[in-house]
Enzyme design. Structure first.
Site, PDB file in Angstrom:
ATOM      1  CG  HIS A 176      -1.913   1.077   1.436  1.00  0.00           C
ATOM      2  ND1 HIS A 176      -1.543   2.360   2.042  1.00  0.00           N
ATOM      3  CD2 HIS A 176      -3.347   0.859   1.254  1.00  0.00           C
ATOM      4  CE1 HIS A 176      -2.767   3.117   1.803  1.00  0.00           C
ATOM      5  NE2 HIS A 176      -3.845   2.147   1.605  1.00  0.00           N
TER       6      HIS A 176
ATOM      7  CG  ASP B 181       0.698  -2.215   5.948  1.00  0.00           C
ATOM      8  OD1 ASP B 181      -0.056  -2.484   7.002  1.00  0.00           O
ATOM      9  OD2 ASP B 181       0.560  -1.822   4.956  1.00  0.00           O
TER      10      ASP B 181
ATOM     11  CD  GLN C  64      -6.857  -4.398   4.224  1.00  0.00           C
ATOM     12  OE1 GLN C  64      -7.618  -5.219   4.663  1.00  0.00           O
ATOM     13  NE2 GLN C  64      -7.088  -3.344   3.814  1.00  0.00           N
TER      14      GLN C  64
ATOM     15  CE  LYS D 195      -7.092  -0.010   6.482  1.00  0.00           C
ATOM     16  NZ  LYS D 195      -8.033   0.311   5.199  1.00  0.00           N
TER      17      LYS D 195
ATOM     18  CB  CYS E  72      -3.612   3.207  -1.353  1.00  0.00           C
ATOM     19  SG  CYS E  72      -4.705   4.479  -1.118  1.00  0.00           S
TER      20      CYS E  72
HETATM   21  N1  PMP Z   1      -1.626  -0.746   4.733  1.00  0.00           N
HETATM   22  C1  PMP Z   1      -2.749  -1.469   4.104  1.00  0.00           C
HETATM   23  C2  PMP Z   1      -2.542  -2.773   3.490  1.00  0.00           C
HETATM   24  C3  PMP Z   1      -3.897  -1.049   3.805  1.00  0.00           C
HETATM   25  O1  PMP Z   1      -4.927  -1.378   3.294  1.00  0.00           O
HETATM   26  C4  PMP Z   1      -4.349   0.519   4.405  1.00  0.00           C
HETATM   27  C5  PMP Z   1      -5.613   1.042   4.391  1.00  0.00           C
HETATM   28  N2  PMP Z   1      -6.284   0.833   3.233  1.00  0.00           N
HETATM   29  C6  PMP Z   1      -3.129   1.034   5.111  1.00  0.00           C
HETATM   30  C7  PMP Z   1      -2.096   0.697   5.258  1.00  0.00           C
HETATM   31  C8  PMP Z   1      -3.177   2.415   5.487  1.00  0.00           C
HETATM   32  O2  PMP Z   1      -4.097   2.446   6.719  1.00  0.00           O
HETATM   33  P1  PMP Z   1      -4.732   3.799   7.106  1.00  0.00           P
HETATM   34  O3  PMP Z   1      -5.319   4.626   6.126  1.00  0.00           O
HETATM   35  O4  PMP Z   1      -5.969   3.361   8.309  1.00  0.00           O
HETATM   36  O5  PMP Z   1      -3.674   4.517   7.951  1.00  0.00           O
END
Ligand code: PMP
Length: 412
Positions: free
Chosen positions: A126, A203, A206, A229, A369
């Site tokens: 991401h 990270d 997910q 999430k 993203c």
């Molecule tokens: N890493 C991953 C794999 C994500 O899916 C996301 C959110 N889509 C993020 C990081 C970022 O999370 P946040 O926007 O809640 O900071």
């Protein structure tokens, strides 16, 4: 295939006020859980109760409300810490996974990364786990290499191994891809990266919401994730950091509460985890996250994972029978989280998401993203359905019916 739900979805759904509403006159089928999940009443009530009964600034006062607010805030930290098998000192509240990753970039990266150092990322990251490292590389003169992917959408292990031979200083990777759903073996990758002398940043945005998490077993140095999430409020998240590393790390943000003493000549830092929590924290958000952890624990994370695996297997089976659909990522539900990204013919994913929305089915469309991954796969965008505890096989049937309708509308 057998449609056996390991969770009582009909009972769970009753706990989520938003799932009782309709969208465009249709039952809401919420399949955008990788973007954000819905909140059960227990989480909403916990934040309302905190504001209505206990609100004050934690750690600041000796009056009754401040003590109650401190107890609620620190109680939430204890819940989250045991949820991931960490100590409370290693469990830092942040605004979310993005801020957690930036904390590592500044706190560790600024003082440890030098010109010519290697930062290893993967092609399934991401943007939150790419851009902070790009900025760090620009600032320090470090270089970045991305581990490639196999045709199936898994990590190219040979490439990873070759990069470990170059003694990287940071290896940052997602535990579960928000696009392909691929689950990486975080324990094995962390162990290998550590043998190569790197710090490991996982990270978990997910993964933590969807499967049992044990940071000791994972052996990583850092794990980042977001409350929203995993049924919790927005604006609250966690950085787990291994104590020895946090102790020697510089603060990220500075100001109140993160200091021990401040003089005109300088300052000393507070103990862990407060050294990394500058300023007034989102204590109501933390309390909500604690309630989300309670809710998930009452179900059991193994059952959450089993349920999502069954739904994913069913969705993959239905989609592979559907003419004109390309599914991205592993086709075996065991290898992936509850995320199914796809395209249908030439239909633009935004048009697809709009059409599905008319049927009450909420999915995400776009680059998710993950633009480097889109470039690698040579697609501008994808549609993505992602599942959670309140989704049922019926929801996937509703998705498939809406996809059939879309195919007719676009005369495919
Ligand atoms: N890493 C991953 C794999 C994500 O899916 C996301 C959110 N889509 C993020 C990081 C970022 O999370 P946040 O926007 O809640 O900071």
């Amino acid at each position: 295939m057998l449609r056996s739900e390991s969770l009582r979805v009909d009972e769970i759904r009753k706990d989520f006020p938003i799932l009782q509403r309709e969208v465009h006159g249709k039952r809401l089928v919420y399949l955008d859980n990788a973007a954000t999940t819905q909140r059960p009443k227990a989480v909403i009530d916990a934040t309302v109760e905190y504001y209505s009964q206990h609100n004050a600034n934690p750690h600041r006062g000796v009056h009754q409300l401040s003590l109650e607010a401190t107890e609620a805030f620190e109680g939430a930290r204890s819940k989250v810490a045991s949820f991931i098998n960490a100590s409370t000192e290693e469990t830092i509240f942040t605004r979310g996974a993005t801020e957690s990753l930036n904390l590592v970039r500044y706190g560790w990266g600024n003082s440890h990364v030098k010109t010519g150092d290697l930062i290893v990322l993967t092609m399934m990251e991401h943007h939150s786990n790419i851009v902070p490292w790009q900025l760090l590389a620009k600032q320090t003169g470090a270089r970045i290499e991305f581990v490639g992917l196999t045709k199936e959408g898994k990590l190219d292990e040979d490439h990873f191994e070759r990069l470990m031979g170059q003694s990287p200083s940071i290896v940052a990777f997602t535990h579960c891809s928000n696009v392909l759903g691929t689950i990486n073996d975080a324990a094995r990758l962390s162990a290998r990266a550590k043998r190569a002398g790197a710090i490991t940043v996982v990270d978990g945005a997910q993964s933590v919401p969807h499967m049992p998490t044990d940071v000791r077993a994972m052996g990583c140095d850092f794990l980042a994730f977001s409350g929203h999430k995993m049924l919790g409020p927005t604006g609250i998240g966690i950085l787990y950091g291994r104590r020895a590393i946090l102790e020697e790390m510089e603060p990220f943000q500075s100001g109140g509460d993160m200091i021990k003493q401040v003089h005109t000549t300088g300052a000393t830092w507070n103990d862990l985890p407060y050294k990394f929590e500058a300023g007034t924290q989102d204590s109501a958000g933390a309390v909500g996250l604690g309630a989300a952890v309670d809710y998930l624990n009452s179900i059991g994370m193994k059952r959450v994972r089993d349920h999502e695996m069954a739904l994913t297997a069913y969705a993959l089976e239905q989609m592979s029978k559907f003419p004109g659909i390309t599914v991205y990522g592993p086709m075996n539900a065991k290898d992936k989280g509850g995320v199914v990204s796809f395209n249908m013919g030439d239909i633009h994913p935004h048009d697809m998401a709009s059409l599905l929305d008319e049927e009450g089915v909420a999915i995400r469309s776009g680059h998710h993203c993950a633009q480097p991954l889109m470039e690698l796969l040579d697609v501008p965008a994808m549609s993505r359905a992602s599942f959670y505890i309140y989704n049922s096989f019926d929801d996937i049937d509703a998705l498939m019916q809406a996809l059939s309708k879309a195919r007719n509308v676009f005369c495919l």
